[in-house]
Design an enzyme around this catalytic site. Structure first.
Site, PDB file in Angstrom:
ATOM      1  N   GLY A   1      82.838  36.285  57.587  1.00  0.00           N
ATOM      2  CA  GLY A   1      81.853  36.382  56.512  1.00  0.00           C
ATOM      3  C   GLY A   1      80.431  36.235  57.041  1.00  0.00           C
TER       4      GLY A   1
ATOM      5  CE  LYS B   1      77.207  21.869  48.904  1.00  0.00           C
ATOM      6  NZ  LYS B   1      77.632  23.169  49.378  1.00  0.00           N
TER       7      LYS B   1
HETATM    8  O1  KPL Z   1      74.366  23.572  46.773  1.00  0.00           O
HETATM    9  C1  KPL Z   1      73.440  23.980  46.088  1.00  0.00           C
HETATM   10  C2  KPL Z   1      73.472  25.409  45.686  1.00  0.00           C
HETATM   11  O2  KPL Z   1      72.434  25.974  45.367  1.00  0.00           O
HETATM   12  O3  KPL Z   1      74.582  25.988  45.724  1.00  0.00           O
HETATM   13  C3  KPL Z   1      72.383  23.021  45.622  1.00  0.00           C
HETATM   14  C4  KPL Z   1      72.683  21.636  46.162  1.00  0.00           C
HETATM   15  C5  KPL Z   1      72.353  22.982  44.120  1.00  0.00           C
HETATM   16  C6  KPL Z   1      71.027  23.340  46.182  1.00  0.00           C
HETATM   17  O4  KPL Z   1      70.430  24.424  45.585  1.00  0.00           O
END
Ligand code: KPL
Length: 307
Positions: free
Chosen positions: A7, A188
């Site tokens: 990817g 996360k």
């Molecule tokens: O992981 C992120 C994303 O945009 O996917 C954050 C932490 C929200 C940072 O923009």
């Protein structure tokens, strides 16, 4: 180390550049032959801390070339994991370790369906990577990469993971091996649950969620719902995930979330792997998640161009 990155998106190109500059033998695997040919010819342009680098990286669309690889980094979007695994499975090099770097939790199912001979773990990263054009990536902010296994690994797999972390560190990417990767995955996820869909719906950078009262309220409710789902599964999460998510909004105030970028570019989003996955687990456990459902429905309507 002989590494194949599956990817060539923002994260894939960032890893290719850093690990390539760090002296590793890096190749990229793409599913699109045309883009693979373009990238093979042009190489990867990498911008970091005001410096521009150019690297010639072998790029192919042929998974048969995986043969002698020691480490596979799976950097495709969450919804592309099943197809990517199906393409590489028949060519999986014996004893190679695959590390999957996706947002959300939807990739756990296809990874869990791999035969035991395919060794895999997870990577959770807070490195910032922005793709300006195919093969042109900017390191948008230094972060940390956590690597770990979902199931207790054997000795050989554990050593491979330590070697992968050392390769990252030696290439200038902060990395650590963690005992319970599910914890990092959910930490996360909770942040993404609170930020991604709302920034896409309000069409705003992360920091603006703090100043739009209705958005802030929905962020708090969505994260609290997801935290309930995590705790119901005995997943250890931080005591105050809402405070952490609000802090990420502050720390990344000017950043456009990956989902907002996807919506603006009219690309498919990762909503089913993030808020949608929380809804699905809630249904299984009998825990209502109305805010996450509403966010999932709203983003899906945007994807279909009906909102
Ligand atoms: O992981 C992120 C994303 O945009 O996917 C954050 C932490 C929200 C940072 O923009």
């Amino acid at each position: 180390m002989r590494i194949v990155i599956i990817g060539p998106g923002a994260l894939g190109c960032l890893f290719a550049a850093r690990l390539g500059l760090g002296g590793h033998h890096v190749r990229l695997l793409d599913h699109t032959p045309q883009r693979a040919a373009l990238l093979a010819e042009q190489g990867v342009f990498f911008e970091e801390d005001g410096m521009r680098h150019h690297l010639a990286v072998p790029v192919t669309a042929d998974p048969a070339t995986l043969a002698d690889t020691e480490l596979l980094l799976l950097c495709v979007k969450a919804y592309a994991v099943r197809d990517a695994l199906a393409r590489v499975q028949a060519h999986w090099p014996p004893d190679a370790l695959l590390l999957a770097f996706q947002n959300g939790i939807a990739h756990l199912d296809p990874l869990g369906s791999l035969p035991p001979s395919c060794r895999w773990g997870l990577g959770i990263t807070t490195e910032g990577a922005n793709l300006r054009a195919p093969g042109q990536v900017r390191h948008g902010g230094h972060g940390v990469t956590r690597l770990g296994f979902v199931e207790a690994p054997g000795d050989e797999a554990r050593q491979q993971l330590v070697a992968a972390a050392a390769a990252f560190q030696g290439a200038g990417l902060a990395a650590e091996v963690v005992g319970d990767i599910r914890q990092s995955l959910w930490q996360k996820l909770l942040v993404n649950v609170g930020i991604n869909a709302l920034t896409a719906l309000y069409d705003c950078p992360n920091g603006a969620l703090l100043t739009i009262p209705a958005a802030r309220e929905r962020l708090i409710a969505a994260v609290e719902e997801a935290a309930l789902i995590a705790r119901a599964q005995d997943i250890a999460i931080p005591a105050d995930p809402v405070a952490i998510t609000l802090a990420v909004c502050r720390d990344t105030a000017a950043n456009l979330s990956s989902m907002l970028q996807d919506v603006r570019q009219k690309r498919r989003t990762e909503i089913t792997a993030i808020n949608g996955a929380v809804v699905a687990i809630g249904e299984r456990l009998g825990i209502p998640t109305p805010v996450n459902r509403e966010l999932t429905d709203a983003i899906q309507a945007l994807e279909q161009g009906v909102a």
